[in-house]
Each structure stands twice: as C-alpha cells, then as structure tokens.
Design an enzyme around this catalytic site. Structure first.
Site, mmCIF file in Angstrom:
data_model
loop_
_atom_site.group_PDB
_atom_site.id
_atom_site.type_symbol
_atom_site.label_atom_id
_atom_site.label_comp_id
_atom_site.label_asym_id
_atom_site.label_seq_id
_atom_site.Cartn_x
_atom_site.Cartn_y
_atom_site.Cartn_z
ATOM 1 N N HIS A 1 0.835 -1.199 0.000
ATOM 2 C CA HIS A 1 0.000 0.000 0.000
ATOM 3 C C HIS A 1 0.870 1.249 0.000
ATOM 4 O O HIS A 1 1.957 1.260 0.596
ATOM 5 C CB HIS A 1 -0.898 0.037 1.239
ATOM 6 C CG HIS A 1 -1.716 -1.194 1.425
ATOM 7 N ND1 HIS A 1 -2.600 -1.652 0.485
ATOM 8 C CD2 HIS A 1 -1.780 -2.083 2.457
ATOM 9 C CE1 HIS A 1 -3.178 -2.753 0.916
ATOM 10 N NE2 HIS A 1 -2.692 -3.039 2.111
ATOM 11 N N GLU B 1 -1.814 -0.370 8.397
ATOM 12 C CA GLU B 1 -2.818 -1.267 8.947
ATOM 13 C C GLU B 1 -2.211 -2.200 9.986
ATOM 14 O O GLU B 1 -0.988 -2.277 10.136
ATOM 15 C CB GLU B 1 -3.463 -2.092 7.830
ATOM 16 C CG GLU B 1 -2.501 -3.011 7.092
ATOM 17 C CD GLU B 1 -3.125 -3.630 5.842
ATOM 18 O OE1 GLU B 1 -4.111 -3.071 5.320
ATOM 19 O OE2 GLU B 1 -2.614 -4.666 5.384
ATOM 20 N N HIS C 1 3.245 -7.528 1.770
ATOM 21 C CA HIS C 1 2.589 -8.417 2.719
ATOM 22 C C HIS C 1 1.542 -9.287 2.025
ATOM 23 O O HIS C 1 1.154 -9.027 0.881
ATOM 24 C CB HIS C 1 1.916 -7.615 3.842
ATOM 25 C CG HIS C 1 0.858 -6.672 3.341
ATOM 26 N ND1 HIS C 1 1.156 -5.424 2.845
ATOM 27 C CD2 HIS C 1 -0.483 -6.792 3.248
ATOM 28 C CE1 HIS C 1 0.037 -4.810 2.476
ATOM 29 N NE2 HIS C 1 -0.974 -5.634 2.706
ATOM 30 N N ARG D 1 -1.400 -4.784 -6.175
ATOM 31 C CA ARG D 1 -1.135 -6.217 -6.243
ATOM 32 C C ARG D 1 0.122 -6.419 -7.078
ATOM 33 O O ARG D 1 0.150 -6.079 -8.264
ATOM 34 C CB ARG D 1 -2.328 -6.938 -6.868
ATOM 35 C CG ARG D 1 -2.225 -8.457 -6.867
ATOM 36 C CD ARG D 1 -3.371 -9.110 -7.627
ATOM 37 N NE ARG D 1 -4.665 -8.747 -7.068
ATOM 38 C CZ ARG D 1 -5.657 -8.204 -7.757
ATOM 39 N NH1 ARG D 1 -5.507 -7.933 -9.037
ATOM 40 N NH2 ARG D 1 -6.803 -7.919 -7.171
#
Length: 306
Positions: free
Chosen positions: A84, A101, A159, A179
C-alpha cells in the site's frame, strides 16, 4: 450521542471474503442499524455530528473524512502479495489516504502463515524480473501464526495473508492496494489477475527486511493491554470476565470496539445499550466520556482510536 452499530458489508472474493464493519469508503459506506441513527450512513452521521462523533482534534484534522476502516477477513486461500502507498503517494496519485494497517489473528489452521516484508533484501533493479519469473516468492518473509498474533503493517511493506486464517484488520480509511504478485492465478473468466507492478515499485522501500515482524505483548486478564500505538491509530485488547467501566475522558477521539470472542453489552452515558456478538463492532462517539462493558461470561475485544 448513542453508541452506534452498523450493518456489516459482506464482500465475497476469489480467495474467501471480508466483512466491513465500519466504513466510510466511497461506495461502501456503513449504514447504522437500530437506535437514533438507524438507516443513516456513517458519512451522514459524521456530517451532522462533527466533533461530537470524531473528537475535536480528529475533526480539525480529518473533517468529514472518517479516518479508519475496520473489517474481518476470512482467508480460505492465499491472498495476493500486496503493498500500500503512504499518505504522500496516495494523495498525489489517487487523492486518497494511504494505508497503514494492523492484523490480529482471530483463528488459524495448523501451518497457517502470513507474509510480512522480505526475508532477504531485494534490489530495486531485480524487482521486475523477480515478479515476472516468480522468484520473488523466495524473498518473502513467511511467518507461521497462531491465534492472538499481532502484526503492524506500515505503508510500503510487502505483505500477504495465507489461507486458513481469520484476521481482524484495522487500517486507515483507504481502498488503495497494489497487487504485485498473485501466483499466476486466474479469475472466474480465466484471465490472469491484474498486477500493479510499477505503482508497487514506487511504494516499496527496497533493501529492507523484517526478521521479527510480530508485535510482542503480554495480555492481562480484566485489564487493558496496548497492542499498537502509531501516528494513525492506537489499538488495545481487552479480555474480560467481569464488567469494566472504560474512562475515555482523556481521549479526544471516537472509539471502535470489535468483538473477537464472546459477546458483551455496551452501555453509554446517555443510557443506551448495544449488544455485540462475535465478530461485530460498534462506534463510541468522542462525546461519550466513558462506557460500561458487561461481558456475557467472557469476551475478548479490540479497542481502537486515533
């Protein structure tokens, strides 16, 4: 103001599915269920309540942009390898928040794992070729997981979530995901899934590794245990066997309460009550200086705020 519970938003996927419990992401806005706000969306409630809901400091910083997204993830198969952008890149490229996150492992089959960063350094010059030939898998840091494991995933860290895990995720309010690798999987129409190789390359700080990515903590029964404190949110875990009055008078923020195990009743200063069953969440307005949490036998909760 009353504590607010929302209807979950279910999102089926190729690999399993997600339940978005509290969201202001455009197109996926949570709708209040029950109480005085019944039927209103989270953005509508925030526009009406302003700092009473968000907190004075958060209102000055975020305005009508609710800053968190909370969800449960049911990973029946491996998710793609993702990254991200941070706030700067996300604002510049997409006009949105970045995405820092955290994960709390709610359930995990034996042998389940998560991917958190690189196990060995990957040079930027070698990145595109490693993605193309699949050798990037050899660089990924696979971590076997158990229930209760916690991981903080900063923006820019590669991740992935392995199959056989259920995850509670707390993140910035953003749907921007790049992605970069997907095991050459195909979608329902037989097409290779879209990759965002170049954007991911811009987001990744190459050369870094994450040898010990877990968050280490010692959970205390019937006490608050801090899991994550970051510039974007703070998250605590509470395992309760008896009622607790949480004093929020020193916290200038809304609070999100998620149930990981068991059920409880939340009673607010105005006298309203909300029942939370497993894998549900409620939003406690900043205006509430305390809340009573009464477990139904025993309960495990996550509590987050900005």
């Amino acid at each position: 103001m009353e504590t607010i519970k929302f209807k979950p938003i279910y999102k089926p996927t190729l690999w399993g599915g997600e339940a978005w419990l509290i969201s202001a992401v455009k197109g996926s806005e949570s709708v209040a269920e029950g109480g005085a706000m019944d039927g209103k969306t989270l953005p509508q409630i925030l526009a009406e309540s302003k700092a009473d809901l968000l907190g004075k400091g958060p209102w000055a910083k975020f305005g009508e942009a609710f800053p968190l997204l909370v969800k449960f993830i049911d990973a029946r198969q491996d998710l793609s390898i993702q990254v991200h952008p941070d706030d700067e890149m996300a604002a510049r490229v997409h006009g949105k928040f970045g995405k820092n996150e955290m994960w709390y492992v709610v359930d995990a089959l034996k042998g389940s794992y998560l991917i958190d960063g690189f196990a060995k350094p990957l040079a930027e010059a070698d990145y595109a070729a490693a993605v193309a030939d699949g050798s990037i898998e050899g660089f990924l840091n696979k971590v076997n997981v158990e229930v209760g494991d916690v991981f903080y995933i900063p923006a820019g860290r590669v991740h992935g979530i392995g199959g056989g895990t259920d995850i509670a995720e707390i993140q910035q309010s953003s749907d921007v995901t790049y992605r970069l690798y997907d095991y050459n999987r195909r979608d329902a129409n037989g097409n290779l899934r879209e990759l965002h190789t170049d954007l991911a390359k811009q987001a990744i700080p190459f050369g870094e590794t994450t040898p010990d990515p877990r968050t280490h903590y010692a959970e205390k029964l019937d006490q608050l245990t801090e899991l994550v404190q970051s510039p974007f949110f703070t998250t605590n875990v509470l395992r309760l066997t008896k009622p607790m009055k949480r004093d929020y008078s020193a916290v200038d923020s809304f609070r999100v309460i998620m149930t990981l195990e068991g059920s409880c009743c939340l009673t607010s200063p105005c006298g309203s009550t909300v029942i939370l069953h497993p894998h549900e969440a409620a939003l406690v307005p900043a205006q509430s200086e305390w809340i009573n949490i009464t477990p139904d036998g025993k309960v495990k909760l996550l509590e987050s705020y900005v």
